[in-house]
Design a protein around this motif. Structure first.
Motif, PDB file in Angstrom:
ATOM      1  N   LYS A   1      33.173  38.657  46.727  1.00 26.14           N
ATOM      2  CA  LYS A   1      32.566  37.333  46.881  1.00 26.14           C
ATOM      3  C   LYS A   1      31.270  37.505  47.665  1.00 26.14           C
ATOM      4  CE  LYS A   1      36.540  36.019  48.560  1.00 26.14           C
ATOM      5  NZ  LYS A   1      37.615  35.239  49.221  1.00 26.14           N
TER       6      LYS A   1
ATOM      7  N   GLU B   1      28.431  37.506  50.114  1.00 25.85           N
ATOM      8  CA  GLU B   1      28.403  37.262  51.544  1.00 25.85           C
ATOM      9  C   GLU B   1      26.981  37.483  52.041  1.00 25.85           C
ATOM     10  OE1 GLU B   1      30.198  39.421  55.533  1.00 25.85           O
ATOM     11  OE2 GLU B   1      31.439  39.345  53.717  1.00 25.85           O
TER      12      GLU B   1
ATOM     13  N   GLU C   1      32.265  28.157  49.245  1.00 28.63           N
ATOM     14  CA  GLU C   1      33.246  29.229  49.422  1.00 28.63           C
ATOM     15  C   GLU C   1      34.450  29.058  48.503  1.00 28.63           C
ATOM     16  OE1 GLU C   1      33.147  32.078  51.110  1.00 28.63           O
ATOM     17  OE2 GLU C   1      31.064  31.583  51.556  1.00 28.63           O
ATOM     18  N   GLU C   2      34.905  27.802  48.309  1.00 28.44           N
ATOM     19  CA  GLU C   2      36.076  27.609  47.444  1.00 28.44           C
ATOM     20  C   GLU C   2      35.773  27.999  45.999  1.00 28.44           C
ATOM     21  OE1 GLU C   2      34.188  23.512  48.243  1.00 28.44           O
ATOM     22  OE2 GLU C   2      34.676  25.350  49.348  1.00 28.44           O
TER      23      GLU C   2
ATOM     24  N   LYS D   1      33.533  30.348  45.138  1.00 30.29           N
ATOM     25  CA  LYS D   1      33.512  31.814  45.136  1.00 30.29           C
ATOM     26  C   LYS D   1      34.924  32.367  44.986  1.00 30.29           C
ATOM     27  CE  LYS D   1      29.608  32.240  48.369  1.00 30.29           C
ATOM     28  NZ  LYS D   1      29.219  32.774  49.703  1.00 30.29           N
ATOM     29  N   THR D   2      35.855  31.826  45.765  1.00 31.07           N
ATOM     30  CA  THR D   2      37.237  32.299  45.718  1.00 31.07           C
ATOM     31  C   THR D   2      37.855  32.059  44.354  1.00 31.07           C
ATOM     32  OG1 THR D   2      37.514  31.899  48.092  1.00 31.07           O
ATOM     33  CG2 THR D   2      39.518  32.048  46.764  1.00 31.07           C
TER      34      THR D   2
END
Length: 438
Positions: free
Chosen positions: A333, A335, A351-352, A354-355
């Protein structure tokens, strides 16, 4: 009077591990002993990683643990260039130096734990010709260059380690020869960009064992292929001249294995990353490689959630993976890294998301990997033994690099670490193979 003892913590990639081996080799030559515990060490060296913020935090945590357990700590490595951040977190560290500053690390050890002119024991103090190695006896990393000439927007490696500097080809091959003579059965060729080897010295011709060898990827591989051991290529950027190495794989001179960091498949994302965007041509080349060398194994890494990556870009990546049918894939992911140009790009991905994309990609690739491994059921493969215990034998085929790929489990019937044996594959899952020694 006993010789001083140095504890050592090595973090990060195999390239940093080679740096650690060089430092430890010099310290052993200078009369120091290596300690396996905090309590027994007179000083602790922490070789840090600084590629991602999460890696920096891991480095700071390791320094903190060493300070708490021992109190006398010398810091080096990729995060060493950020001395202020290190000293703000741990003001008591004795010295800080950056990557590849071997002399500075050794000098700091001498300063803080002076070596008495060593009490020499010929049975324990001799340093082997290949130096101190941190890998098992039967495989070793062979670093052929330092630094990188790329300007990828997500990466700060050129800022940390500088531009590409290739080692003289004769020095590389001499080291390889010493490793083979010490019992190494597998050489893992590493650098920041293995296929760029020699570009900084204009591919000049060097000499090894009295004969000329060109300082480029092909010349190096041809010479390494004469050593009679496994030669595995890592961090290979897909320049056109990589195609010239495939026949060596088909001939069995080097392992039919390429570790190529493609990173993405969307031309838009690749342009934002400042990486070439000709993925359609890459699929053609992969097909051509497999036609020349059907056994070739391809591993790669990808980044999801890069700034500006849309759902359409991500779907294009999934479709590309289905077509490419890579054997092994790692996924990260995105960063943000302090100092990287990508930090200023618009379109940050939550972020959600990406996950969620990471999970989807890994699910797709797991199915691809499982199918690729199922194709090996019924085949007899050469396997390099890594370990033997009461439950059986664990090894790797040419398709499996240590620590990052799968393994082969089988009844070794007397085989020991470092032996190469034939194994008939009976079963496979998403990552590993299971068989019987022939």
């Amino acid at each position: 009077m006993t010789n001083p003892k140095v504890g050592f913590i090595s973090l990060g990639c195999p390239k940093a591990l080679v740096d650690s081996e060089r430092i430890l080799t010099q310290l052993r030559l200078d009369g120091y002993q290596v300690s396996g515990s905090y309590e027994d060490a007179d000083v602790v060296v922490v070789n840090t990683c600084g590629f991602l913020d999460s890696a920096k935090q891991e480095s700071l945590d390791a320094i903190g643990e060493a300070m708490a357990e021992n109190g006398r700590v010398i810091v080096t490595g990729c995060m060493g260039g950020e001395e202020q951040q290190i000293r703000e977190a741990h003001p008591g560290v004795l010295a800080v130096s950056g990557p590849q500053q071997y002399e500075s690390v050794v000098a700091a050890v001498h300063q803080w734990v002076p070596a008495q002119r060593p009490v020499h024991d010929p049975y324990t103090d001799l340093v082997p010709p290949q130096g101190v190695k941190l890998t098992p006896r039967h495989y070793a990393y062979l670093k052929i260059s330092e630094g990188c000439n790329h300007g990828c927007t997500f990466c700060i490696i050129p800022d940390i380690r500088g531009k590409l500097v290739s080692r003289p080809v004769g020095d590389v091959l001499d080291e390889a020869q010493r490793l083979v003579e010490s019992g190494v059965q597998e050489l893992l060729v590493i650098s920041q960009d293995t296929s760029a080897y020699g570009v900084d010295i204009k591919y000049r011709t060097g000499f090894w064992q009295g004969r000329p060898v060109k300082s480029d990827m092909l010349g190096l591989c041809q010479a390494l292929g004469e050593l009679g051991i496994w030669v595995r290529l890592h961090y290979v950027y897909p320049y056109p001249h990589v195609d010239r190495v495939i026949p060596l794989m088909a001939e069995g001179k080097v392992l039919p294995y390429l570790d190529i960091p493609f990173q993405h498949a969307s031309p838009e994302v690749l342009r934002a990353m400042k990486r070439p965007a000709h993925q359609e041509r890459t699929l053609e080349r992969i097909a051509n490689w497999r036609e020349q060398c059907p056994e070739i194994t391809l591993r790669s890494t990808f980044i999801v959630g890069f700034p500006g990556e849309t759902e359409a870009d991500f779907r294009q990546l999934l479709a590309w993976l289905e077509q490419a049918r890579l054997d092994r894939v790692g996924c990260f992911k995105y960063e943000a890294v302090a100092g990287a140009r990508a930090n200023a790009l618009p379109g940050a991905v939550p972020e959600e998301e990406k996950t969620e994309r990471w999970q989807r990609l890994m699910e797709v690739q797991q199915q691809i990997s499982a199918r690729r491994l199922q194709d090996k059921v019924g085949q007899t493969l050469e396997v390099l033994v890594d370990a033997v215990d009461e439950e059986g034998t664990v090894g790797r085929s040419w398709a499996d690099a240590p620590e990052i790929d799968g393994q082969v489990y089988f009844d070794g019937r007397g085989a020991g670490p470092g032996e190469r044996v034939k194994v008939r594959i009976e079963e496979a899952d998403e990552y590993d193979l299971y068989g019987i020694r022939r």
